[in-house]
Design a protein around this motif. Structure first.
Motif, short mmCIF file in Angstrom:
data_model
loop_
_atom_site.label_atom_id
_atom_site.label_comp_id
_atom_site.label_asym_id
_atom_site.label_seq_id
_atom_site.Cartn_x
_atom_site.Cartn_y
_atom_site.Cartn_z
N THR A 247 0.84 -1.20 0.00
CA THR A 247 0.00 0.00 0.00
C THR A 247 0.88 1.25 0.00
OG1 THR A 247 -0.05 0.02 2.40
CG2 THR A 247 -1.82 -1.18 1.29
N ILE A 248 0.23 2.42 -0.12
CA ILE A 248 1.03 3.65 -0.24
C ILE A 248 1.72 4.02 1.08
CG2 ILE A 248 -0.20 4.66 -2.21
CD1 ILE A 248 -1.73 6.40 -0.18
N PHE A 283 -1.90 1.84 -5.41
CA PHE A 283 -1.91 3.27 -5.09
C PHE A 283 -3.28 3.73 -4.59
CE2 PHE A 283 1.90 2.87 -7.67
CZ PHE A 283 2.81 3.65 -6.95
N ASN A 284 -4.25 2.81 -4.54
CA ASN A 284 -5.58 3.16 -4.02
C ASN A 284 -5.75 2.80 -2.56
OD1 ASN A 284 -6.57 4.03 -6.55
ND2 ASN A 284 -6.68 1.86 -7.15
N LEU A 285 -4.80 2.07 -2.00
CA LEU A 285 -4.97 1.61 -0.61
C LEU A 285 -3.91 2.20 0.30
CD1 LEU A 285 -5.76 -2.23 -0.83
CD2 LEU A 285 -7.34 -0.30 -0.77
N GLU A 286 -4.33 2.46 1.56
CA GLU A 286 -3.38 3.01 2.52
C GLU A 286 -3.10 2.00 3.63
OE1 GLU A 286 -4.07 7.11 3.52
OE2 GLU A 286 -2.87 6.91 5.34
N LYS A 290 -6.01 -3.48 7.19
CA LYS A 290 -7.47 -3.35 7.09
C LYS A 290 -7.97 -3.68 5.69
CE LYS A 290 -8.96 0.15 10.34
NZ LYS A 290 -8.83 1.60 10.35
N ASN A 291 -7.22 -3.28 4.67
CA ASN A 291 -7.82 -3.22 3.33
C ASN A 291 -7.33 -4.21 2.29
OD1 ASN A 291 -9.54 -1.10 4.03
ND2 ASN A 291 -7.86 0.36 3.83
N ILE A 356 6.56 6.82 -1.39
CA ILE A 356 5.94 5.80 -2.26
C ILE A 356 5.15 6.49 -3.38
CG2 ILE A 356 4.26 3.91 -2.35
CD1 ILE A 356 5.41 2.96 0.34
N LEU A 357 4.43 7.57 -3.04
CA LEU A 357 3.68 8.27 -4.08
C LEU A 357 4.61 8.87 -5.13
CD1 LEU A 357 0.73 10.07 -2.21
CD2 LEU A 357 0.63 8.08 -3.75
#
Ligand code: MRU
Length: 361
Positions: A247-248, A283-286, A290-291, A356-357
């Protein structure tokens, strides 16, 4: 990479036979067999049943899947969009955790225009697979200095622990976690790899060990629970693993058991690196814990084990009593704070959102 002394990749397109060729990873190390994938059903099955496994090569296989889906959706030279979309959405469901599957499908789909041809689709799929190989080489070059620095200080064999198979079978060539290892070995740095067996499917013992043996890299297979003991006793200089989705904020999903290795490394101040191409970053998950969707696989993978009997015949036997409760989680998430850094094709990246971004493709 080398198989019986010959250069081989995990996936390629055979122009003569006009088919996609992959190494059947389900059969290794007992049998080395190349299989052809000729339609979307075979692509789907190969990913789902794990004849093809490992996040980046799942992506490359899916890219060829889009080519085949396009071919199968043509009627009188006109593309039937509904059929194509249906096939694509179904391919996406083959496995849930490795985000490279979705990344590759999206990458291919974005290229399709009204006047696209089958031959365009095939060359994009080839381009995708080739980029994966080149990214792994870049990952190797980015990670090599980490091993060189440790070697410069310790001036003895460098012991590297890895989990599952993040080797060339999982990518195309070089691997992700193994890319710096192969480069260091080829440069003459003495390397020894601790290979976690990686229950329940034993990708470490069956695949990573096979790869390293083919390439002549010294290694030792260990039971999954051994890493902590080795780390406490200063027998590990460095851990490098792969990832199926990152994740990001730098949380890393990888094969079940990775998290425990990261905890042990953290407690013993051993660097714990994760090697991955940017196609593995979601790039949609932080928040990864959890996700990130964690795949649950068939309990039989846990209850049955494959090996050679006394007559050297491959057999599968049940190792647990009948009618017991089993659960087979395929992945876990290692929180970013336990990851020293990511080794990517864009260089070494710290596990924080800003860094990361900054490497978003
Ligand atoms: O279930 P698998 O065998 O596909 O899981 C593979 C892994 O966990 C690898 O470490 C990961 O895909 C990285 S591949 C370079």
């Amino acid at each position: 990479m080398l198989v019986n002394g010959r250069n081989t990749r995990a996936i390629w397109f055979d122009d003569k036979k006009q088919t996609i060729q992959v190494i059947n990873q389900e059969l290794l190390p007992f049998e080395y067999k190349i299989i052809s994938l000729n339609n979307t059903q075979e692509i789907y099955n190969a990913i789902k049943n794990m004849s093809v496994r490992g996040a980046p090569v799942i992506g490359a296989t899916a890219a060829y899947g889009v080519y085949l889906a396009f071919r199968e959706s043509l009627q009188n030279n006109v593309i039937i969009e509904d059929t194509l979309i249906q096939k694509i959405e179904w391919l996406r469901t083959a496995r849930p955790t490795a985000v490279n599957l979705m990344f590759a499908i999206d990458w291919m789909m974005q290229k399709i225009k009204k006047d696209s041809t089958i031959s365009n689709l095939l060359s994009w799929a080839k381009e995708y697979a080739e980029k994966d190989v080149q990214d792994c080489l870049k990952i190797g070059k980015a990670g090599l200095p980490i091993i060189e620095n440790i070697y410069r200080k310790k001036k003895r064999t460098i012991n590297i622990l890895t989990h599952c198979n993040a080797g060339w079978l999982a990518t195309g060539e070089y691997g992700t976690a193994t890319a710096p290892i192969y480069l260091a070995h080829d440069k003459g740095i003495p390397i020894h790899v601790w290979v976690d067996e990686t229950r329940p499917r034993n990708q470490g013992a069956n695949l990573t060990a096979w790869e390293l043996q083919q390439h002549g890299v010294p290694f030792t297979i260990i039971a999954d629970n051994t890493g902590g003991h080795l780390m406490q006793n200063k027998m590990v200089d460095l851990c490098i693993v792969g990832s199926d989705r990152t994740t990001i904020n730098g949380d890393v999903a990888n094969k079940i058991g990775t998290y425990l290795k990261a905890l042990a490394a953290y407690d013993n101040q051993i660097p714990f690196y994760v090697a991955l191409p940017t196609s593995t970053i979601d790039f949609n998950l932080e928040d990864g814990v959890k996700n990130i969707p964690i795949e649950k696989r068939n309990d039989n993978e846990l209850a049955y084990i494959k090996g050679l009997d006394k007559n050297r015949e491959v057999q599968e036997i049940r190792i647990f009593p009948e009618h017991v409760n089993l659960i087979n989680y395929a992945f876990d998430v290692t929180p970013a704070k336990y990851v020293t850094a990511l080794i990517t094709e864009k260089g070494i990246v710290n596990t924080n959102i800003k860094d990361i971004l900054s490497i978003k493709p």
